[in-house]
Design an enzyme around this catalytic site. Structure first.
Site, PDB file in Angstrom:
ATOM      1  CG  HIS A 257      -2.197   8.048   4.754  1.00 30.26           C
ATOM      2  ND1 HIS A 257      -3.517   7.889   5.069  1.00 30.26           N
ATOM      3  CD2 HIS A 257      -1.751   6.845   4.313  1.00 30.26           C
ATOM      4  CE1 HIS A 257      -3.864   6.627   4.841  1.00 30.26           C
ATOM      5  NE2 HIS A 257      -2.811   5.972   4.376  1.00 30.26           N
ATOM      6  CD  GLU A 312       2.845   2.193  -0.061  1.00 27.67           C
ATOM      7  OE1 GLU A 312       3.661   1.268   0.020  1.00 27.67           O
ATOM      8  OE2 GLU A 312       1.733   2.082  -0.599  1.00 27.67           O
TER       9      GLU A 312
HETATM   10  N1  ACO Z   1       5.253  15.464  -1.064  1.00 33.84           N
HETATM   11  C1  ACO Z   1       5.117  16.781  -1.283  1.00 33.84           C
HETATM   12  N2  ACO Z   1       3.972  17.439  -1.124  1.00 33.84           N
HETATM   13  C2  ACO Z   1       2.911  16.749  -0.726  1.00 33.84           C
HETATM   14  C3  ACO Z   1       2.987  15.367  -0.463  1.00 33.84           C
HETATM   15  C4  ACO Z   1       4.212  14.736  -0.643  1.00 33.84           C
HETATM   16  N3  ACO Z   1       4.352  13.418  -0.414  1.00 33.84           N
HETATM   17  N4  ACO Z   1       1.774  14.913  -0.072  1.00 33.84           N
HETATM   18  C5  ACO Z   1       0.964  15.988  -0.107  1.00 33.84           C
HETATM   19  N5  ACO Z   1       1.652  17.079  -0.489  1.00 33.84           N
HETATM   20  C6  ACO Z   1       1.139  18.430  -0.622  1.00 33.84           C
HETATM   21  C7  ACO Z   1       0.380  18.577  -1.919  1.00 33.84           C
HETATM   22  O1  ACO Z   1       1.207  18.993  -2.969  1.00 33.84           O
HETATM   23  C8  ACO Z   1      -0.649  19.600  -1.559  1.00 33.84           C
HETATM   24  O2  ACO Z   1      -0.054  20.877  -1.617  1.00 33.84           O
HETATM   25  P1  ACO Z   1      -0.745  22.073  -2.447  1.00 33.84           P
HETATM   26  O3  ACO Z   1      -2.073  22.253  -1.784  1.00 33.84           O
HETATM   27  O4  ACO Z   1       0.203  23.194  -2.292  1.00 33.84           O
HETATM   28  O5  ACO Z   1      -0.870  21.563  -3.841  1.00 33.84           O
HETATM   29  C9  ACO Z   1      -0.971  19.320  -0.099  1.00 33.84           C
HETATM   30  O6  ACO Z   1       0.185  18.651   0.411  1.00 33.84           O
HETATM   31  C10 ACO Z   1      -2.187  18.437   0.073  1.00 33.84           C
HETATM   32  O7  ACO Z   1      -2.087  17.308  -0.806  1.00 33.84           O
HETATM   33  P2  ACO Z   1      -3.321  16.397  -1.209  1.00 33.84           P
HETATM   34  O8  ACO Z   1      -3.010  15.711  -2.491  1.00 33.84           O
HETATM   35  O9  ACO Z   1      -4.601  17.167  -1.114  1.00 33.84           O
HETATM   36  O10 ACO Z   1      -3.330  15.373  -0.044  1.00 33.84           O
HETATM   37  P3  ACO Z   1      -4.072  13.992  -0.088  1.00 33.84           P
HETATM   38  O11 ACO Z   1      -4.501  13.691   1.282  1.00 33.84           O
HETATM   39  O12 ACO Z   1      -5.107  13.935  -1.123  1.00 33.84           O
HETATM   40  O13 ACO Z   1      -2.890  13.028  -0.583  1.00 33.84           O
HETATM   41  C11 ACO Z   1      -1.381  11.289  -0.804  1.00 33.84           C
HETATM   42  C12 ACO Z   1      -2.500  11.896   0.059  1.00 33.84           C
HETATM   43  C13 ACO Z   1      -1.956  10.930  -2.188  1.00 33.84           C
HETATM   44  C14 ACO Z   1      -0.860  10.019  -0.119  1.00 33.84           C
HETATM   45  C15 ACO Z   1      -0.234  12.312  -0.950  1.00 33.84           C
HETATM   46  O14 ACO Z   1       0.237  12.695   0.332  1.00 33.84           O
HETATM   47  C16 ACO Z   1       0.887  11.807  -1.828  1.00 33.84           C
HETATM   48  O15 ACO Z   1       0.806  11.920  -3.050  1.00 33.84           O
HETATM   49  N6  ACO Z   1       1.975  11.217  -1.229  1.00 33.84           N
HETATM   50  C17 ACO Z   1       3.076  10.684  -1.995  1.00 33.84           C
HETATM   51  C18 ACO Z   1       2.732   9.276  -2.522  1.00 33.84           C
HETATM   52  C19 ACO Z   1       2.701   8.221  -1.422  1.00 33.84           C
HETATM   53  O16 ACO Z   1       3.548   8.175  -0.543  1.00 33.84           O
HETATM   54  N7  ACO Z   1       1.697   7.339  -1.501  1.00 33.84           N
HETATM   55  C20 ACO Z   1       1.503   6.243  -0.526  1.00 33.84           C
HETATM   56  C21 ACO Z   1       0.403   6.589   0.449  1.00 33.84           C
HETATM   57  S1  ACO Z   1       0.220   5.379   1.723  1.00 33.84           S
HETATM   58  C22 ACO Z   1      -0.789   4.229   1.071  1.00 33.84           C
HETATM   59  O17 ACO Z   1      -1.467   4.450   0.132  1.00 33.84           O
HETATM   60  C23 ACO Z   1      -0.868   2.875   1.713  1.00 33.84           C
END
Ligand code: ACO
Length: 371
Positions: A257, A312
């Site tokens: 998140h 989610e």
């Molecule tokens: N699965 C695997 N790896 C992940 C996940 C995940 N769900 N979330 C983050 N990471 C990893 C990324 O790959 C990244 O690794 P890297 O630096 O080696 O590339 C690191 O963690 C940081 O990720 P960011 O994208 O910078 O984190 P951010 O805070 O921007 O992302 C987000 C938040 C978009 C929710 C992300 O965690 C994600 O894509 N999750 C999956 C989709 C999801 O569940 N969305 C619903 C969110 S809740 C809502 O919106 C109400």
């Protein structure tokens, strides 16, 4: 080229997406990502789910009063709205149908400014009926009238399916509605406040909010959680599936998140409700079993970053479990968020100032037309 602001006031640092820019004062929702806390008017979300209902929580947001006995049933759909819903193609997206329904509903009402708790109640009671009516019409079924003896979430399921849900199913959807009711100044809530600030009416504010929520960057994709769990098939296959997906650079839906570094308190509240269901359906056993595996593998792959379960994950499980088709998930989220949107509209009107930020002009300098 000279950059200059439109506004005669002192320019401030530009923050794309207004990230970190306070744009309202609110007494409604407090989101604390570091501690994994979400409060509505100071009350913890977990306590509200455990001891409240969506009507009581919506009333709390609208009025500031905590009355756990407060009730709200779904309301009839005005004829003009039904005509509009019948005219839509069966292929219309449920979010588009809901947005259209709220717009037509607004045209049938006398919605004076400022918005009131009564207006908010009426709109929040109307929308589930409209969405249920559209969901049936697109299947060639006739809409079902509201049952005033049922509270909002149970009434929505009744109108959707034509049969009353059992208590555990109604409770699970009610809990989902509570956790979806409010989440600070997100894009759709901000939209509702901008529209209200022009002294436009409550239906217009919610139509705009639905439009903002419809975008994939906001409405989320809980249906993708369902799809991933479906592909895993069983807890035994989960670890291999998860490792392979992460090796391909994919993300696990329902984890991580932008704001929460701790376990999303909304996921925790929904998990508690799901676990308390006496007869857990297969989908729920799978979700609970896979979560532990996913958290372990994510912690191993990303020791530097707290990747916890987000709302989610269990929202998807609950919505699927209560029998909603995945394409109804975003519009059902919109139904839940009605409480927050309308409460913010009331709050905005209570200390109104037209929301009108400035833009930094980066176009051509003043010049003569060619020729
Ligand atoms: N699965 C695997 N790896 C992940 C996940 C995940 N769900 N979330 C983050 N990471 C990893 C990324 O790959 C990244 O690794 P890297 O630096 O080696 O590339 C690191 O963690 C940081 O990720 P960011 O994208 O910078 O984190 P951010 O805070 O921007 O992302 C987000 C938040 C978009 C929710 C992300 O965690 C994600 O894509 N999750 C999956 C989709 C999801 O569940 N969305 C619903 C969110 S809740 C809502 O919106 C109400």
């Amino acid at each position: 080229m000279t950059a200059m602001t439109e506004s005669p006031t002192t320019p401030r640092a530009y923050s794309p997406g207004l990230e970190g820019v306070p744009a309202a004062e609110t007494a409604l929702g407090r989101v604390d990502g570091e501690a994994g806390r979400l409060l509505y008017r100071g009350y913890r979300i977990g306590d509200l789910v455990a001891r409240g209902t969506y009507p009581a929580v919506a009333n709390l947001l609208w009025t500031g009063d905590w009355d756990p006995a407060h009730r709200l049933s779904t309301a009839p759909v005005p004829d003009a709205v039904m005509v509009a819903l019948r005219a839509l193609p069966a292929t219309a997206k449920p979010m588009d149908a809901l947005r259209t329904a709220v717009s037509v509903w607004g045209a049938t009402q006398q919605l004076d400014w400022p918005p009131t708790a009564e207006q908010a109640r009426a709109l929040t009671a109307f929308s589930p009926s409209a969405l249920a009516a559209f969901a049936r019409l697109r299947q060639g079924l006739e809409p079902v009238d509201p049952d005033p003896s049922l509270d909002l979430a149970a009434g929505f399921l009744w109108q959707l399916k034509g049969s009353a849900p059992d208590a555990a199913t109604a409770r699970a959807l009610d809990a989902y509605f509570i956790v979806g009711a409010e989440h600070g100044l997100n894009a759709s809530t901000f939209t509702a406040r901008v529209i209200t600030s022009t002294r436009s009416d409550l239906a217009s504010a919610v139509v705009g909010a639905i439009g903002a929520l419809k975008g994939p960057l906001h409405g989320g994709a809980p249906s993708e959680v369902v799809e991933q769990l479906h592909q895993m098939g069983s807890v035994e296959h989960a670890e291999a599936w998860i490792r392979a997906a992460l090796d391909r650079g994919e993300r696990l839906m329902g984890f991580g998140h932008r704001v929460y570094r701790a376990y999303d308190p909304r996921a925790a509240a929904l998990r508690t409700v799901a676990e308390s269901m006496e007869l857990k359906p297969d989908w729920l056993e799978l979700a609970i079993g896979v979560e532990d595996v996913a958290l372990r593998v994510l912690a191993e792959r990303h020791p530097e970053r707290a990747l916890k379960t987000n709302v989610e994950y269990y929202a998807a499980s609950v919505l699927q479990g209560v029998g909603l088709s995945p394409d109804l998930f975003p519009a059902t989220f919109a139904l839940a968020r009605h409480a927050g949107w309308t409460a913010h509209a009331i709050e905005q009107a209570g200390a109104n100032r037209l929301i009108r930020p400035s833009a930094i002009y980066i176009g051509a300098d003043e010049r003569d037309l060619p020729g």
